[in-house]
Design a protein around this motif. Sequence first.
Motif, PDB file in Angstrom:
ATOM      1  N   ASP A 190     -18.170  -8.447 -36.977  1.00  0.00           N
ATOM      2  CA  ASP A 190     -18.083  -7.390 -35.974  1.00  0.00           C
ATOM      3  C   ASP A 190     -18.090  -7.941 -34.552  1.00  0.00           C
ATOM      4  OD1 ASP A 190     -20.918  -7.969 -36.845  1.00  0.00           O
ATOM      5  OD2 ASP A 190     -21.339  -6.810 -35.030  1.00  0.00           O
ATOM      6  N   LEU A 191     -18.556  -9.174 -34.389  1.00  0.00           N
ATOM      7  CA  LEU A 191     -18.616  -9.784 -33.060  1.00  0.00           C
ATOM      8  C   LEU A 191     -17.290 -10.405 -32.627  1.00  0.00           C
ATOM      9  CD1 LEU A 191     -22.077 -11.575 -33.334  1.00  0.00           C
ATOM     10  CD2 LEU A 191     -21.550  -9.548 -31.965  1.00  0.00           C
ATOM     11  N   GLU A 228     -24.769 -11.208 -27.740  1.00  0.00           N
ATOM     12  CA  GLU A 228     -25.673 -11.342 -28.885  1.00  0.00           C
ATOM     13  C   GLU A 228     -26.505 -12.600 -28.694  1.00  0.00           C
ATOM     14  OE1 GLU A 228     -27.571  -9.919 -31.001  1.00  0.00           O
ATOM     15  OE2 GLU A 228     -25.954  -9.060 -32.217  1.00  0.00           O
ATOM     16  N   HIS A 229     -27.783 -12.511 -29.078  1.00  0.00           N
ATOM     17  CA  HIS A 229     -28.689 -13.652 -28.933  1.00  0.00           C
ATOM     18  C   HIS A 229     -29.806 -13.511 -29.960  1.00  0.00           C
ATOM     19  CE1 HIS A 229     -31.538 -16.300 -26.407  1.00  0.00           C
ATOM     20  NE2 HIS A 229     -30.558 -17.066 -26.846  1.00  0.00           N
ATOM     21  N   PHE A 230     -29.899 -14.471 -30.858  1.00  0.00           N
ATOM     22  CA  PHE A 230     -30.908 -14.384 -31.911  1.00  0.00           C
ATOM     23  C   PHE A 230     -31.177 -15.765 -32.493  1.00  0.00           C
ATOM     24  CE2 PHE A 230     -26.767 -13.941 -33.876  1.00  0.00           C
ATOM     25  CZ  PHE A 230     -26.850 -14.724 -35.016  1.00  0.00           C
ATOM     26  N   TRP A 259     -31.263 -21.308 -31.245  1.00  0.00           N
ATOM     27  CA  TRP A 259     -30.826 -19.936 -30.999  1.00  0.00           C
ATOM     28  C   TRP A 259     -29.306 -19.875 -31.120  1.00  0.00           C
ATOM     29  CZ3 TRP A 259     -33.752 -15.536 -29.532  1.00  0.00           C
ATOM     30  CH2 TRP A 259     -35.129 -15.771 -29.383  1.00  0.00           C
ATOM     31  N   VAL A 260     -28.807 -18.710 -31.464  1.00  0.00           N
ATOM     32  CA  VAL A 260     -27.364 -18.447 -31.480  1.00  0.00           C
ATOM     33  C   VAL A 260     -27.056 -17.468 -30.356  1.00  0.00           C
ATOM     34  CG1 VAL A 260     -25.429 -17.461 -32.764  1.00  0.00           C
ATOM     35  CG2 VAL A 260     -27.175 -18.806 -33.965  1.00  0.00           C
ATOM     36  N   SER A 261     -26.057 -17.800 -29.549  1.00  0.00           N
ATOM     37  CA  SER A 261     -25.609 -16.861 -28.521  1.00  0.00           C
ATOM     38  C   SER A 261     -24.100 -16.682 -28.620  1.00  0.00           C
ATOM     39  CB  SER A 261     -25.998 -17.342 -27.116  1.00  0.00           C
ATOM     40  OG  SER A 261     -25.472 -18.627 -26.833  1.00  0.00           O
ATOM     41  N   VAL A 262     -23.647 -15.458 -28.344  1.00  0.00           N
ATOM     42  CA  VAL A 262     -22.225 -15.118 -28.369  1.00  0.00           C
ATOM     43  C   VAL A 262     -21.882 -14.485 -27.025  1.00  0.00           C
ATOM     44  CG1 VAL A 262     -20.394 -13.858 -29.562  1.00  0.00           C
ATOM     45  CG2 VAL A 262     -22.352 -14.739 -30.862  1.00  0.00           C
TER      46      VAL A 262
END
Length: 277
Positions: free
Chosen positions: A61-62, A249-251, A270-273
């Motif tokens: 979805d991203l 998004e950041h998680f 961390w994952v960032s988009v």
Amino acid sequence: MSNPPDQPTDARARLLTHFQTARGTTEHGQKWDDLWKEGFVPWDKGIPNPALVDLLTERQDLFPPSLKASRRKALVPGCGKGYDVLLLSAFGYDAYGLEISSKALEAARQNEKEMDGKGVYETREGVEKGSVTWLSGDFFADDFLKDVKGEGSFDLIYDYTFLSALPPVMRPAWSKRFVELLAPEGRVVCIEFPTYKPASTGGPPWALPPKIYLAHLSRPGVELPYGEDGELLESKLGEPSKIGLQRIEHFQPKRTHQIGYNAEGKVTDWVSVWRHP
């Protein structure tokens, strides 16, 4: 839970010594090439980062579909042996792996022969496999773009350990380049690492808590204030740029490479988009 103490390993001590005399992008790139020629590649984990595998599998979805007739394109700067490039191809991207080291690209081509289409690199159901292209060149110059199909922009640009390999003085150029190369509806994906080490310990890998990504990608090309200890001076940043990327998004991922866990088994990456405003 506490983060791991930043105790230098033999490998990191060697990296610190190796890069002490590097000045500018050309010398820095040559230093990395020297390590590839020596076969000293302690950062190579032999597989794509599990956090990227999960992101592409679970969060489509991203990533908007291409608005053009051509297939979406992905770029992995500093691709090393190309694990992430092969993975992106399996998810339907025409994937480009960029390296300044010819020795690294030799290893990437060999990996493609041995691994492409197998295991984690098996083409996903309902997806047409993308092409794989290996590019030799400097991320901060345009020469490599002559070998890229269509326009010189990408629908996905991926960074894991690329920024951490660059000295802090190159961060403004890094952020500016990401904005320049990202297609209008494209996404930047960062696996943020290492987030736990003090900035004063130097690098590579250089300390990269999430605030570094946020500060630079939202202010592309801008020289930001840092203290003598290498810490970002957040109170002096000013407003984000109108052309800066937006974090959507950041998680913390469920899993990542082993080096991204602390001594208690907790993920520190961390994952960032990101997207254009």
